[in-house]
Scaffold this active site. Structure first.
Site, PDB file in Angstrom:
ATOM      1  N   GLY A 162       1.384   4.682   5.138  1.00 21.85           N
ATOM      2  CA  GLY A 162       1.228   3.809   6.189  1.00 21.85           C
ATOM      3  C   GLY A 162       2.128   3.644   7.243  1.00 21.85           C
ATOM      4  N   GLY A 207       0.648  -1.060  -0.175  1.00 21.35           N
ATOM      5  CA  GLY A 207       0.057  -0.090  -0.036  1.00 21.35           C
ATOM      6  C   GLY A 207       0.773   1.161   0.136  1.00 21.35           C
ATOM      7  N   SER A 208       0.247   2.377   0.236  1.00 22.74           N
ATOM      8  CA  SER A 208       0.856   3.716   0.631  1.00 22.74           C
ATOM      9  C   SER A 208       1.911   3.798   1.356  1.00 22.74           C
ATOM     10  CB  SER A 208      -0.535   4.668   0.646  1.00 22.74           C
ATOM     11  OG  SER A 208       0.219   5.863   0.789  1.00 22.74           O
ATOM     12  N   PRO A 209       2.951   4.699   0.917  1.00 19.68           N
ATOM     13  CA  PRO A 209       3.728   5.040   2.000  1.00 19.68           C
ATOM     14  C   PRO A 209       3.335   5.556   3.307  1.00 19.68           C
ATOM     15  CG  PRO A 209       4.760   5.514  -0.159  1.00 19.68           C
ATOM     16  CD  PRO A 209       3.050   5.243  -0.283  1.00 19.68           C
TER      17      PRO A 209
END
Length: 257
Positions: free
Chosen positions: A60, A56-58
């Protein structure tokens, strides 16, 4: 039992395990204000969180940090394979983290110690036992034995010839002894040996040493450990009716039966 992995983020922590069986994104997967999971029941707060890998997205990484600020951070993180997002979150939040661990062997509620400085975890409520499993082949088929319904492990399941390694025995010696005890068949040396397979049943992790043997037309005479036997082909194998790990052995050796 101790499982050696790789140190990712330093520190030491103990806690109750909570697991997730798929790649996990902290962004959307957990509430950064409370630690409550959005993808399963339970809360990450104070737990040792084990999952295969992140995704997923950084952003996170900053969800992990937000959990730290809000006082709902996991005690430690354990992965099969760490990636940048989770690693960054662990480091900036000072959360101990280890990877290269077979997280599928850990269950919710296990008491887990994580040493992120030395790269290991310890399952404090789980014991480790070495056993053997022999794939005995004849004329394109292999032997399976049926465990009694009252067996302590895997009751009513089908297994290869298997058993514990006794004190002073090598795994190979134990496999030949088990074949003789359970079937009254005599074998010489194994044709192949597999790398150790790990399976878990209840609070025990079994290190399974697997061997391939070929026999002639010897009669099978069972002892009291099993109720019946059958010679089957790989195509006739049914995983759900068998003990854990047989499918792994067949995947590795099945073409040579």
């Amino acid at each position: 039992m101790i499982m050696k992995g790789r140190a990712i983020s330093p520190g030491y922590a103990e806690g109750e395990a909570i697991t997730y069986g798929e790649a996990f994104s902290f962004l959307g997967g957990v509430d950064g204000k409370t630690g409550r999971f959005n993808v399963r029941a339970g809360n990450i707060d104070g737990k040792v969180f084990l999952f295969p890998n992140g995704k997923g997205s950084p952003v996170g990484s900053y969800v992990v940090y937000d959990l730290k600020v809000q006082g709902h951070c996991p005690a430690a993180l354990v992965n099969r394979s760490a990636e940048t997002i989770v690693t960054t979150g662990a480091v900036i939040s000072s959360v101990p983290m280890v990877d290269n661990i077979d997280v599928g062997l850990v269950r919710d509620g296990d008491l887990v110690a994580v040493d992120g400085s030395r790269g290991y975890i310890e399952l404090k409520n789980v014991k480790e036992v070495d056993i053997v499993s022999a794939l005995v082949c004849y004329d394109g088929r292999f032997l399976m034995l049926h465990r009694p319904e009252k067996s302590r492990t895997y009751p009513g399941k089908w297994s290869l010839v298997s058993g514990h390694i006794e004190a002073g025995e090598s795994p190979e010696e134990a496999s030949r002894r088990e074949i003789m005890e359970e079937t009254q068949m005599s074998v010489s040396y194994p044709e192949e040996e597999l790398p150790v397979i790990r399976v878990r049943y209840a609070d025990t992790i079994y290190n399974v040493h697997s061997f391939l043997y070929r026999v002639g037309g010897q009669e099978v005479v069972l002892n009291s450990e099993n109720t019946e036997y059958k010679w089957i082909t790989v195509d006739e194998f049914v995983r759900d009716e068998s003990v854990d790990g047989v499918d792994v052995v067949l995947e590795a050796l099945g073409t040579r039966i």
